[in-house]
Design a protein around this motif. Structure first.
Motif, PDB file in Angstrom:
ATOM      1  N   UNK A 297       0.841  -1.197   0.000  1.00  0.00           N
ATOM      2  CA  UNK A 297       0.000   0.000   0.000  1.00  0.00           C
ATOM      3  C   UNK A 297       0.875   1.245   0.000  1.00  0.00           C
ATOM      4  N   UNK A 298       0.359   2.361  -0.539  1.00  0.00           N
ATOM      5  CA  UNK A 298       1.181   3.560  -0.697  1.00  0.00           C
ATOM      6  C   UNK A 298       1.315   4.392   0.571  1.00  0.00           C
ATOM      7  N   UNK A 299       2.453   5.063   0.679  1.00  0.00           N
ATOM      8  CA  UNK A 299       2.668   6.177   1.595  1.00  0.00           C
ATOM      9  C   UNK A 299       2.399   5.843   3.058  1.00  0.00           C
ATOM     10  N   UNK A 300       2.863   4.681   3.472  1.00  0.00           N
ATOM     11  CA  UNK A 300       2.802   4.348   4.888  1.00  0.00           C
ATOM     12  C   UNK A 300       1.395   4.314   5.446  1.00  0.00           C
ATOM     13  N   UNK A 301       1.179   5.042   6.534  1.00  0.00           N
ATOM     14  CA  UNK A 301      -0.109   5.021   7.222  1.00  0.00           C
ATOM     15  C   UNK A 301      -1.232   5.538   6.335  1.00  0.00           C
ATOM     16  N   UNK A 302      -0.942   6.460   5.437  1.00  0.00           N
ATOM     17  CA  UNK A 302      -1.991   7.004   4.562  1.00  0.00           C
ATOM     18  C   UNK A 302      -2.627   5.905   3.723  1.00  0.00           C
ATOM     19  N   UNK A 303      -1.830   4.939   3.260  1.00  0.00           N
ATOM     20  CA  UNK A 303      -2.383   3.838   2.485  1.00  0.00           C
ATOM     21  C   UNK A 303      -3.282   2.941   3.305  1.00  0.00           C
ATOM     22  N   UNK A 304      -2.896   2.670   4.555  1.00  0.00           N
ATOM     23  CA  UNK A 304      -3.751   1.896   5.454  1.00  0.00           C
ATOM     24  C   UNK A 304      -5.038   2.654   5.750  1.00  0.00           C
ATOM     25  N   UNK A 305      -4.924   3.957   5.945  1.00  0.00           N
ATOM     26  CA  UNK A 305      -6.098   4.779   6.249  1.00  0.00           C
ATOM     27  C   UNK A 305      -7.116   4.745   5.113  1.00  0.00           C
ATOM     28  N   UNK A 306      -6.644   4.939   3.870  1.00  0.00           N
ATOM     29  CA  UNK A 306      -7.596   5.014   2.763  1.00  0.00           C
ATOM     30  C   UNK A 306      -8.215   3.645   2.495  1.00  0.00           C
ATOM     31  N   UNK A 307      -7.467   2.584   2.716  1.00  0.00           N
ATOM     32  CA  UNK A 307      -8.028   1.250   2.505  1.00  0.00           C
ATOM     33  C   UNK A 307      -9.116   0.956   3.523  1.00  0.00           C
ATOM     34  N   UNK A 308      -8.887   1.281   4.795  1.00  0.00           N
ATOM     35  CA  UNK A 308      -9.915   1.088   5.815  1.00  0.00           C
ATOM     36  C   UNK A 308     -11.138   1.937   5.516  1.00  0.00           C
ATOM     37  N   UNK A 309     -10.923   3.187   5.119  1.00  0.00           N
ATOM     38  CA  UNK A 309     -12.048   4.054   4.767  1.00  0.00           C
ATOM     39  C   UNK A 309     -12.838   3.484   3.600  1.00  0.00           C
ATOM     40  N   UNK A 310     -12.141   3.021   2.597  1.00  0.00           N
ATOM     41  CA  UNK A 310     -12.804   2.482   1.400  1.00  0.00           C
ATOM     42  C   UNK A 310     -13.611   1.231   1.731  1.00  0.00           C
ATOM     43  N   UNK A 311     -13.030   0.302   2.473  1.00  0.00           N
ATOM     44  CA  UNK A 311     -13.755  -0.912   2.851  1.00  0.00           C
ATOM     45  C   UNK A 311     -15.001  -0.572   3.678  1.00  0.00           C
ATOM     46  N   UNK A 312     -14.828   0.303   4.678  1.00  0.00           N
ATOM     47  CA  UNK A 312     -15.958   0.641   5.547  1.00  0.00           C
ATOM     48  C   UNK A 312     -17.064   1.378   4.809  1.00  0.00           C
ATOM     49  N   UNK A 313     -16.696   2.339   3.972  1.00  0.00           N
ATOM     50  CA  UNK A 313     -17.713   3.105   3.248  1.00  0.00           C
ATOM     51  C   UNK A 313     -18.425   2.231   2.231  1.00  0.00           C
ATOM     52  N   UNK A 314     -17.696   1.289   1.627  1.00  0.00           N
ATOM     53  CA  UNK A 314     -18.320   0.368   0.681  1.00  0.00           C
ATOM     54  C   UNK A 314     -19.290  -0.555   1.405  1.00  0.00           C
ATOM     55  N   UNK A 315     -18.887  -1.082   2.551  1.00  0.00           N
ATOM     56  CA  UNK A 315     -19.769  -1.965   3.319  1.00  0.00           C
ATOM     57  C   UNK A 315     -21.029  -1.227   3.770  1.00  0.00           C
ATOM     58  N   UNK A 316     -20.891   0.044   4.121  1.00  0.00           N
ATOM     59  CA  UNK A 316     -22.058   0.828   4.554  1.00  0.00           C
ATOM     60  C   UNK A 316     -23.083   0.964   3.436  1.00  0.00           C
ATOM     61  N   UNK A 317     -22.625   0.937   2.186  1.00  0.00           N
ATOM     62  CA  UNK A 317     -23.549   1.051   1.051  1.00  0.00           C
ATOM     63  C   UNK A 317     -24.109  -0.294   0.617  1.00  0.00           C
ATOM     64  N   UNK A 318     -23.575  -1.390   1.174  1.00  0.00           N
ATOM     65  CA  UNK A 318     -24.000  -2.727   0.767  1.00  0.00           C
ATOM     66  C   UNK A 318     -24.504  -3.549   1.953  1.00  0.00           C
TER      67      UNK A 318
END
Length: 546
Positions: A297-318
């Protein structure tokens, strides 16, 4: 009267204000609440959605302003390195990079012949079940209506929301939609724009990024835009005093060419803004896939942050179920399962336990005119064989058809899509919705290891190469050449085989009528083939019914 220039200035001021506010908020990188936390262990809760496992084949529009010169890959970087062919082309065609930099190529990108409806119809016809739009490459131009980055395709170049248009039209055709973000590397990859010629009449004269500032755009097309925002600032600038092309190339290779996922040490704003831009991208277009051109994942913690955000926001819509896929490369053993493994221009040697993806292209990633003129694209036959091999090993294929800068494809690319469509119409049932069989097939190893860039070392296939897929109780066999004796022989399906111990009642050749006569003994399953189909790709499918 409000002029266009006044309007652009106002938009730039508003954008700058938003960016400043966004950067302040992004200190803690706001993440949608949910089951996923921004740690590797938490992300390993993710499970591959069934839509991806069923889809098997996707198309990618790896399209940006770098396609305008039609000189292939990495133009925005190599046009600033004396001795590279892109540098020579740029000087001859546009001018010296101290006067005509890459921002001018962004301005030249008009997409005037882009017909996304017709292109997507061709992609669907060729069998694509998902479509991926390049959202931003290493050249740092966002191809969407970007909230936190003024250098975007709505304000510069085409004047169009490229990602948004692709998303709307792809989904209207029933395709899953993805985006690719390559911009985490812009901070070092674009540092060549701050360099200079080590030799020749312009020796020592710094390129455009080194000197340009916002005020220099007054009265020009980029009035109100800051070139340093595009070029990312002086993160790793080549020192004065190098006097040979060889010396300069060695410096670049040892410094700004090194592929790193670490954040720039002296530019935290780049990382904060990168997160905001990527969050804006996934929130605005809600993609089913987010592709990172990164090791893990890119840019250290920022990559972990965006992946968690993406998974959570996607799950909220599904309804709490994660339908999202993050594609990343070269996963370390302890991180397998947090994202999907993507293999660039390569494929697996055997069946991988977790579903994975190859991404590759029929030519260069960015359009290169000489490949077309010399008719050097991958053939539909090569791609069909590659797809079969990948699917037999639990993978998907994501294929790029390079677009010209104007948004069109050439005649060879059009013919390729028609040929592939003809094959997929007949053989798709052995591809879509299938799962790997107990063994992937037969034949000598075709690639070494399971990793990036091994496709160039793969050997040609022949009639001894068989690949297997399975859908319920039905087994599909793909033969990647035509045998001289007109017989299909499958040693894995010999009578008494532990791989296929059950009875075989019927064998059909896909695209042909009637059943094949066959016998099965302790050596092999052998079936008599009909006459070889004319004008057929060497990837012949058979259906085995128990």
């Amino acid at each position: 009267m409000i002029t266009r220039r006044t309007l652009l200035k106002g938009m730039a001021a508003a954008s700058a204000s938003l960016r400043l506010k966004g950067v302040a908020r992004a200190q803690s990188n706001e993440i949608t609440p949910g089951a996923f936390q921004p740690t590797w262990e938490s992300l390993k809760q993710w499970r591959m959605p069934e839509w991806f496992r069923d889809a098997k084949f996707g198309m990618w529009a790896h399209w940006s302003a770098q396609c305008v010169p039609e000189q292939g890959d990495w133009y925005a970087r190599h046009m600033y390195i004396q001795g590279m062919p892109q540098y020579d082309f740029h000087v001859k065609t546009y001018g010296h990079p101290s006067k005509v930099g890459f921002k001018e190529i962004d301005h030249m990108w008009k997409a005037e012949r882009w017909q996304p409806e017709q292109l997507l119809d061709l992609y669907v016809g060729a069998g694509a079940k998902y479509f991926v739009s390049l959202a931003v490459h290493h050249d740092n131009l966002d191809c969407w209506d970007s909230k936190y980055h003024s250098w975007n395709s709505v304000r510069v170049g085409p004047g169009k929301d490229i990602v948004g248009t692709w998303a709307r039209l792809a989904r209207a055709r029933g395709l899953r939609f993805g985006v690719s973000n390559h911009s985490a590397h812009a901070w070092h990859w674009l540092q060549t724009a701050y360099g200079y010629d080590p030799e020749g009449p312009m020796a020592g004269v710094r390129y455009d990024a080194y000197t340009l500032k916002s005020s220099d755009g007054k009265g020009r097309w980029w009035d109100g835009l800051d070139p340093q925002e595009l070029y990312t600032g002086r993160n790793m600038v080549i020192p004065d005093g190098l006097t040979t092309i060889k010396e300069a190339q060695a410096w670049h290779d040892a410094n700004d060419r090194k592929w790193t996922e670490l954040p720039p040490p002296n530019n935290p704003e780049f990382v904060r803004t990168w997160y905001l831009r990527c969050k804006d991208l996934v929130d605005k277009y809600q993609p089913d896939m987010l592709y990172f051109d990164d090791t893990e994942l890119p840019l250290g913690q920022a990559g972990l942050d965006i992946t968690a955000h993406y998974y959570n926001s996607n799950a909220a819509r599904h309804g709490g179920q994660t339908e999202a896929v993050v594609a990343a490369k070269n996963l370390s053993p302890q991180h397998i399962g947090a994202t999907m493994l993507d293999i660039e221009r390569g494929r697996a040697q055997t069946i991988l336990e977790a579903p994975w993806q190859t991404d590759t292209c029929i030519g260069d990633w960015h359009y290169k005119r000489s490949i077309f003129e010399q008719h050097q694209y991958k053939t539909a036959e090569t791609v069909a064989q590659t797809l079969v091999d990948i699917v037999s090993k639990n993978g998907n294929l994501l294929l790029n058809i390079p677009l010209r800068g104007d948004g069109s494809i050439d005649e060879d690319e059009h013919a390729f899509l028609i040929d592939l469509a003809r094959w997929m119409t007949v053989h798709g049932e052995g591809i879509y919705g299938t799962r790997p069989f107990k063994v992937y097939g037969e034949g000598a190893p075709d690639v070494s290891t399971s990793g990036d860039f091994n496709e160039s070392k793969a050997r040609p296939y022949d009639a001894n190469d068989l690949r297997f897929t399975q859908k319920g109780n039905v087994i599909y066999i793909f033969m990647l050449g035509w045998p001289a004796d007109g017989m299909l022989r499958v040693k894995s399906f010999a009578r008494g085989s532990s791989v296929y111990p059950g009875e075989i009642h019927e064998i059909q050749m896909l695209g042909a009528s009637g059943k094949l006569r066959f016998k099965r003994d302790q050596n092999a399953l052998a079936a008599k083939l009909p006459p070889k189909p004319e004008n057929h790709l060497n990837a012949f499918g058979f259906k085995v019914l128990s």
